[in-house]
Design a protein around this motif. Sequence first.
Motif, PDB file in Angstrom:
ATOM      1  N   THR A   1       0.855  -1.184   0.000  1.00 25.66           N
ATOM      2  CA  THR A   1       0.000   0.000   0.000  1.00 25.66           C
ATOM      3  C   THR A   1       0.892   1.235   0.000  1.00 25.66           C
ATOM      4  O   THR A   1       1.714   1.418   0.897  1.00 25.66           O
ATOM      5  CB  THR A   1      -0.912   0.018   1.235  1.00 25.66           C
ATOM      6  OG1 THR A   1      -1.719  -1.171   1.241  1.00 25.66           O
ATOM      7  CG2 THR A   1      -1.827   1.232   1.222  1.00 25.66           C
TER       8      THR A   1
ATOM      9  N   GLY B   1       1.314   5.623  -1.330  1.00 21.59           N
ATOM     10  CA  GLY B   1       0.686   6.857  -1.763  1.00 21.59           C
ATOM     11  C   GLY B   1       1.590   7.513  -2.798  1.00 21.59           C
ATOM     12  O   GLY B   1       2.799   7.277  -2.816  1.00 21.59           O
TER      13      GLY B   1
ATOM     14  N   HIS C   1      -0.805  -1.151  -4.319  1.00 18.79           N
ATOM     15  CA  HIS C   1      -2.156  -0.631  -4.104  1.00 18.79           C
ATOM     16  C   HIS C   1      -2.005   0.839  -3.726  1.00 18.79           C
ATOM     17  O   HIS C   1      -1.470   1.172  -2.670  1.00 18.79           O
ATOM     18  CB  HIS C   1      -2.865  -1.388  -2.986  1.00 18.79           C
ATOM     19  CG  HIS C   1      -4.148  -0.762  -2.547  1.00 18.79           C
ATOM     20  ND1 HIS C   1      -5.209  -0.553  -3.389  1.00 18.79           N
ATOM     21  CD2 HIS C   1      -4.542  -0.279  -1.326  1.00 18.79           C
ATOM     22  CE1 HIS C   1      -6.193   0.021  -2.735  1.00 18.79           C
ATOM     23  NE2 HIS C   1      -5.811   0.198  -1.481  1.00 18.79           N
TER      24      HIS C   1
ATOM     25  N   ILE D   1      -3.237   4.532  -2.658  1.00 12.30           N
ATOM     26  CA  ILE D   1      -4.320   5.177  -1.921  1.00 12.30           C
ATOM     27  C   ILE D   1      -4.192   6.696  -2.028  1.00 12.30           C
ATOM     28  O   ILE D   1      -3.137   7.226  -2.390  1.00 12.30           O
ATOM     29  CB  ILE D   1      -4.316   4.768  -0.433  1.00 12.30           C
ATOM     30  CG1 ILE D   1      -3.025   5.249   0.252  1.00 12.30           C
ATOM     31  CG2 ILE D   1      -4.476   3.277  -0.276  1.00 12.30           C
ATOM     32  CD1 ILE D   1      -3.062   5.129   1.760  1.00 12.30           C
ATOM     33  N   ASP D   2      -5.278   7.375  -1.703  1.00 12.44           N
ATOM     34  CA  ASP D   2      -5.297   8.834  -1.732  1.00 12.44           C
ATOM     35  C   ASP D   2      -4.542   9.384  -0.519  1.00 12.44           C
ATOM     36  O   ASP D   2      -4.778   8.948   0.608  1.00 12.44           O
ATOM     37  CB  ASP D   2      -6.745   9.322  -1.718  1.00 12.44           C
ATOM     38  CG  ASP D   2      -6.844  10.839  -1.683  1.00 12.44           C
ATOM     39  OD1 ASP D   2      -6.025  11.495  -2.345  1.00 12.44           O
ATOM     40  OD2 ASP D   2      -7.729  11.358  -0.977  1.00 12.44           O
TER      41      ASP D   2
ATOM     42  N   THR E   1      -2.419  10.759   6.321  1.00  7.21           N
ATOM     43  CA  THR E   1      -1.290  10.065   5.700  1.00  7.21           C
ATOM     44  C   THR E   1      -0.145   9.887   6.686  1.00  7.21           C
ATOM     45  O   THR E   1       0.494   8.835   6.743  1.00  7.21           O
ATOM     46  CB  THR E   1      -0.792  10.852   4.468  1.00  7.21           C
ATOM     47  OG1 THR E   1      -1.873  11.009   3.543  1.00  7.21           O
ATOM     48  CG2 THR E   1       0.354  10.121   3.791  1.00  7.21           C
TER      49      THR E   1
ATOM     50  N   ILE F   1       1.030   1.954   5.626  1.00  4.39           N
ATOM     51  CA  ILE F   1       1.401   2.095   4.225  1.00  4.39           C
ATOM     52  C   ILE F   1       2.916   2.014   4.129  1.00  4.39           C
ATOM     53  O   ILE F   1       3.635   2.430   5.037  1.00  4.39           O
ATOM     54  CB  ILE F   1       0.889   3.415   3.601  1.00  4.39           C
ATOM     55  CG1 ILE F   1       1.428   4.632   4.350  1.00  4.39           C
ATOM     56  CG2 ILE F   1      -0.618   3.443   3.553  1.00  4.39           C
ATOM     57  CD1 ILE F   1       1.009   5.951   3.711  1.00  4.39           C
TER      58      ILE F   1
END
Length: 363
Positions: A55, A57, A79, A81-82, A89, A98
Motif C-alpha cells: 500500500t 501513496g 495498491h 491510496i489517496d 497520511t 502504508i
Amino acid sequence: MKNRYSQFTALNAITKASFRAIFKSPQTLFFSILFPLVFILIFSAFGDGKLNPFTIGIDKNSDTSNVVYRAIKNHDAFHIIDVTDTAKTTKLLDAGKIAGIINIQAQADSSQPYILNVLYTNASDIQVARMYPVLQNISYNLNNSLGIAKVDIKSNRREIREYKNIDFVLPGQIGFSILFATLFGVAFTFYNLREQLVLKRFFATPVNKLTILIGIGISRIAFQLLSVIVLIVIGHYFLDFTLVNGIFTVIDMLILTVIMLFLLLGVGLIFSSVVKTDTTIPLFINIFSLPQMLVSGTFFSTAVFPGWIQKASLVLPLTHFNNAMRQIAFEGASLVSCWQEILVLLGWTVLVYIVTIKLFKWE
C-alpha cells in the motif's frame, strides 16, 4: 419356533435415527461444516493466493504523466491510496499501514531521465526492503521494453517511535477477551437464573426487575474492566506496550471498553432469551463472534483481505473497537477524535437494546 430377533434390523433403525438426530442438531452442523468452511474462506482470501500488495501513496507533487508512474499503477504488487489528507497520511506512515509515499520526477539528464524517491518511516522497514526489488524490476523492464535507462531509486527514511508487534496484538486481544467472556458470562448467567427459577423468586421480593439487570451488569463490567487493566499493565511493564499519554491513555481505553461492554451485555441478554437449551448458547455466540474474531483486525491486519471483505468488516462493532483502541494507545488519539468509531458502537448499542427490550424474557 420363535423368529430370532434381527440385530441387523435394530442396528439399521438405530443408525438411521442417530443420523437424523445429527442433521437436526444445529450445533453439529455449525461446528462440523460451517465453522471450518468460514475459516477456509477467510484464510484463502489472504491476497487470493498472491503476495499482499504494497500500500503506497503518490506524492501530490509527483509527475504522474510518465511511464514510470503508469508502470507502478498497473503493477499487481502495488495498491495506491489517496494521500491528500496530510494528517491522515502521516498517521498511516507512522503506524506502518502504508509502505511509503512515492515521488517521481523527470530529469533533464537523458541517461537517467527519472528519479523515484520513497518517503517512509522505520515502521515500514520490512515492507520497503521487500518493495525495493519490485521497483528495480520495474526499472529493468522499462529499460528493456522502452529503452529508458535505469530509474534512479532513492529513499528518505524518517525515524519515529517504534511501532512494535505488541502495539497491534494487545488491543486486539483485549477485544477478543471481552467479546467472548462477556457473551458467555451474561448469556449463561441469565439462562440459568431463569431455568432455575431464581428470577421468579426475586419477583416475590421488593427487588425491582431493573435492579437485577443493573446489579449483574455492573458486576460483569467491573470484572471485565479489571481483566483489561491487568492486560494493559502486563503489556506495558513487561512487553513494552505503548501508552502515549500514560494514565490518561489508560482512562480513555477503559471508557471505550465500557461502551463495548454495555453493547455486549445486550447481545448476551438476547441470546439468553432466544435459546431453548443451554447447549445452543455457544452456537449463537460463535455465529455472532466468529466473523468479528477473523476479519475485525483482532489477530492480523484487515489489509491482508480483498477490498470487499475490508469494507464488510466496517459493519462489525469489534472492528471499530480495535481501531479506536490502537489509535488511543499508540497515536495518542482522544475519545473525541475517535468519534466515528464510537458513533458506530453507540449505533450498535441502540439497535441491540431495542431488540433486547422486545425479546428478553424473565420467565
